[in-house]
Design a protein around this motif. Sequence first.
Motif, mmCIF file in Angstrom:
data_model
loop_
_atom_site.group_PDB
_atom_site.id
_atom_site.type_symbol
_atom_site.label_atom_id
_atom_site.label_comp_id
_atom_site.label_asym_id
_atom_site.label_seq_id
_atom_site.Cartn_x
_atom_site.Cartn_y
_atom_site.Cartn_z
ATOM 1 N N HIS A 104 0.798 -1.230 0.000
ATOM 2 C CA HIS A 104 0.000 0.000 0.000
ATOM 3 C C HIS A 104 0.840 1.295 0.000
ATOM 4 C CE1 HIS A 104 -3.719 2.089 0.233
ATOM 5 N NE2 HIS A 104 -3.265 2.822 1.225
ATOM 6 N N LEU A 105 1.856 1.395 0.838
ATOM 7 C CA LEU A 105 2.654 2.631 0.906
ATOM 8 C C LEU A 105 4.001 2.475 0.200
ATOM 9 C CD1 LEU A 105 2.057 3.653 4.658
ATOM 10 C CD2 LEU A 105 0.799 4.402 2.639
ATOM 11 N N GLU A 106 4.132 1.409 -0.573
ATOM 12 C CA GLU A 106 5.414 1.166 -1.230
ATOM 13 C C GLU A 106 5.501 1.962 -2.528
ATOM 14 O OE1 GLU A 106 8.212 -2.788 -1.547
ATOM 15 O OE2 GLU A 106 6.099 -2.993 -2.067
ATOM 16 N N ARG A 129 3.409 11.853 0.156
ATOM 17 C CA ARG A 129 2.805 10.758 -0.614
ATOM 18 C C ARG A 129 1.599 11.279 -1.404
ATOM 19 N NH1 ARG A 129 -0.822 6.834 -0.369
ATOM 20 N NH2 ARG A 129 -1.846 7.683 1.474
ATOM 21 N N ALA A 130 1.513 10.881 -2.656
ATOM 22 C CA ALA A 130 0.385 11.310 -3.488
ATOM 23 C C ALA A 130 -0.917 10.821 -2.861
ATOM 24 C CB ALA A 130 0.541 10.745 -4.897
ATOM 25 N N GLY A 131 -1.859 11.708 -2.724
ATOM 26 C CA GLY A 131 -3.174 11.321 -2.213
ATOM 27 C C GLY A 131 -3.250 11.290 -0.698
ATOM 28 N N SER A 132 -2.185 11.692 0.003
ATOM 29 C CA SER A 132 -2.230 11.623 1.476
ATOM 30 C C SER A 132 -3.126 12.730 2.031
ATOM 31 C CB SER A 132 -0.832 11.774 2.060
ATOM 32 O OG SER A 132 -0.311 13.033 1.705
ATOM 33 N N VAL A 133 -3.607 12.487 3.234
ATOM 34 C CA VAL A 133 -4.407 13.513 3.919
ATOM 35 C C VAL A 133 -3.402 14.389 4.654
ATOM 36 C CG1 VAL A 133 -6.154 13.877 5.691
ATOM 37 C CG2 VAL A 133 -6.229 11.848 4.245
ATOM 38 N N ALA A 159 -2.117 13.565 12.332
ATOM 39 C CA ALA A 159 -2.512 12.209 12.725
ATOM 40 C C ALA A 159 -2.304 11.226 11.577
ATOM 41 C CB ALA A 159 -3.977 12.203 13.160
ATOM 42 N N SER A 160 -2.676 11.653 10.357
ATOM 43 C CA SER A 160 -2.520 10.709 9.240
ATOM 44 C C SER A 160 -1.046 10.500 8.933
ATOM 45 C CB SER A 160 -3.292 11.193 8.015
ATOM 46 O OG SER A 160 -2.963 12.525 7.745
#
Length: 552
Positions: free
Chosen positions: A509-511, A524-528, A532-533
Amino acid sequence: MPNPAILTVDDDPAVSRAVARDMRRRYGDRYRIVRAESGLDALDALREIKLRGEQVAVLLADYRMPQMNGIQFLEAAMDLFPLARRVLLTAYADTDAAIDAINIVDLDHYLLKPWNPPEEKLYPVVDAMLEAWLATPDVAIPETKVVGHRWSARSFAVRDFLARNLVPYRWLLADEPEGGRLLTAAGMAATDVPVVITSDGKALARPSETDLAAHVGLSTTPALDFYDLAVVGAGPAGLGSAVYGASEGLKTVLVEQRATGGQAGQSSRIENYLGFPDGVSGAQLTERARRQALKFQAELLTTREVVGLERCGSATVLRFGDGTTIAAHTVVLATGVSYRLLDAPGLADLTGRGVFYGSASTEAPNCSGEEIYIVGGANSAGQAAVYFSQYAHKVHILIRGDDLGRSMSQYLIDQIDAIPSIEVHPNTRVIEGEGGDHLERLTLCDQKSGRTRTVDTSWLFVFIGAEPRTDWLGGAVARDGNGFVLTGPDLLAEGRRPAGWSLPRDPYHLESSMPGVFAAGDVRAGSVKRVASAVGEGAMAVSLVHRYLEAQ
Ligand SMILES: Cc1cc2nc3c(=O)[nH]c(=O)nc-3n(C[C@H](O)[C@H](O)[C@H](O)COP(=O)(O)OP(=O)(O)OC[C@H]3O[C@@H](n4cnc5c(N)ncnc54)[C@H](O)[C@@H]3O)c2cc1C
């Protein structure tokens, strides 16, 4: 903190030892007796004491000394310790000189030699001197000291670096008396600032961040060549990875180019982080996370910028700005984002001299009673407005949109509404900044009417959008059109794995597109884009690191 010093100077070694012995016998439990045998040596000792931030209570100098007599010594000593009490030791024949000294060096007392018995002739005088000194002692400044100019971008950068790395320091202006005394003690001039004086008394003129880090006890050199996990960036995501990685037994190194905490470290109050109902400042959260990472034996390197990443067999090699490298089985990229610069004529030259990116909370006390301008409509700008309103007379928030509703959390909008000294200016842009040695004026434009106006201010804090810090990755891992690192499912174009992908499985998933290299947090693309995230992704990346290592 060592006891305050009593310094005695006499060129006759026997007399010098005798005075020090008598002084030690009576005062040695409360004062440090420092002995010198020439005025020059005594001045050297005083400079060292000054740089270490310690105090001097009494100076006891013999009058007749070669090279520098007692009066000349006391005069020079006053430049360093003006509040120390001054006593001259004279022979009867030199009484006239001693009387003259009362005016020249504001002598507190002269003592005739011999001073036996000390109980009658020496101690009552010194007791009185100490009593007077204790009523108005000079201040001990045991922590790191920064001497600089009010409006100097380099002085600001040094203070910001220390503050963000949680190194306590005292700020002194070069043109104030104590700042001048420290420069004198360091043998430096106002042109050498910013001068940093470490808590052990070393003076550094215009230090680089790496020099500074090394001298204030921040580690800059890796202890090993090879790690299980190397984390790049010590914001919340990187700290999260380091805590989980190290606590789960991975040999972990956390590499940070500037200061732990990342963007979160600049936040005056994070109100929405789970478990802190009353909010927590970025500095507090960072300090706790850093201690936690160190407790689990993560290694933390500060002021080391990673400028390259490449695969070498099954290892990933990280290259630093100075050309040195470290290697690791796995890497977490947690380099976050940085503020976009405000593009208006005049602002670039004034950065750090009235124009600041991020909240620059070190500047808040300097804004007391002044009008300040904040650009930006997101939560970071709102937090800064609330924080600065405790100091500034008036806080102006400039936003491009019609209101804050679209970009700021409601709880912050409510706080801003309740603070009368904060005013929001919708549809407003900064179109120019002007000033000499610092910002003095801004030109603002009302986008609806096209009208411009000029306002006098020395303070502009900018919080506009952010860009990922990924240029240095080049083509090593796949990124989206805005530079954010693509991970997991986002790498699969119509079900196909990314070019060069060598494993018989899809990326975790995060690779990233390089196996064993993960991305977490804002980068990271698409991160919030939240604390906290970022912390959560940092922790999750470590569980994927384990999965990756198990399959190797
Ligand atoms: C003023 C402010 C207030 C905020 N308030 C809140 C809030 O109240 N609530 C909330 O949830 N979020 C808030 N945010 C957002 C939140 O701080 C971020 O989402 C979070 O910090 C992202 O964490 P990160 O670790 O991904 O990246 P960052 O925090 O950006 O950290 C990245 C780190 O990587 C380092 N780095 C970059 N490149 C390199 C390199 N090449 N080599 C070595 N190191 C490198 C950087 O120096 C930095 O320290 C706020 C942000 C700001 C600026």
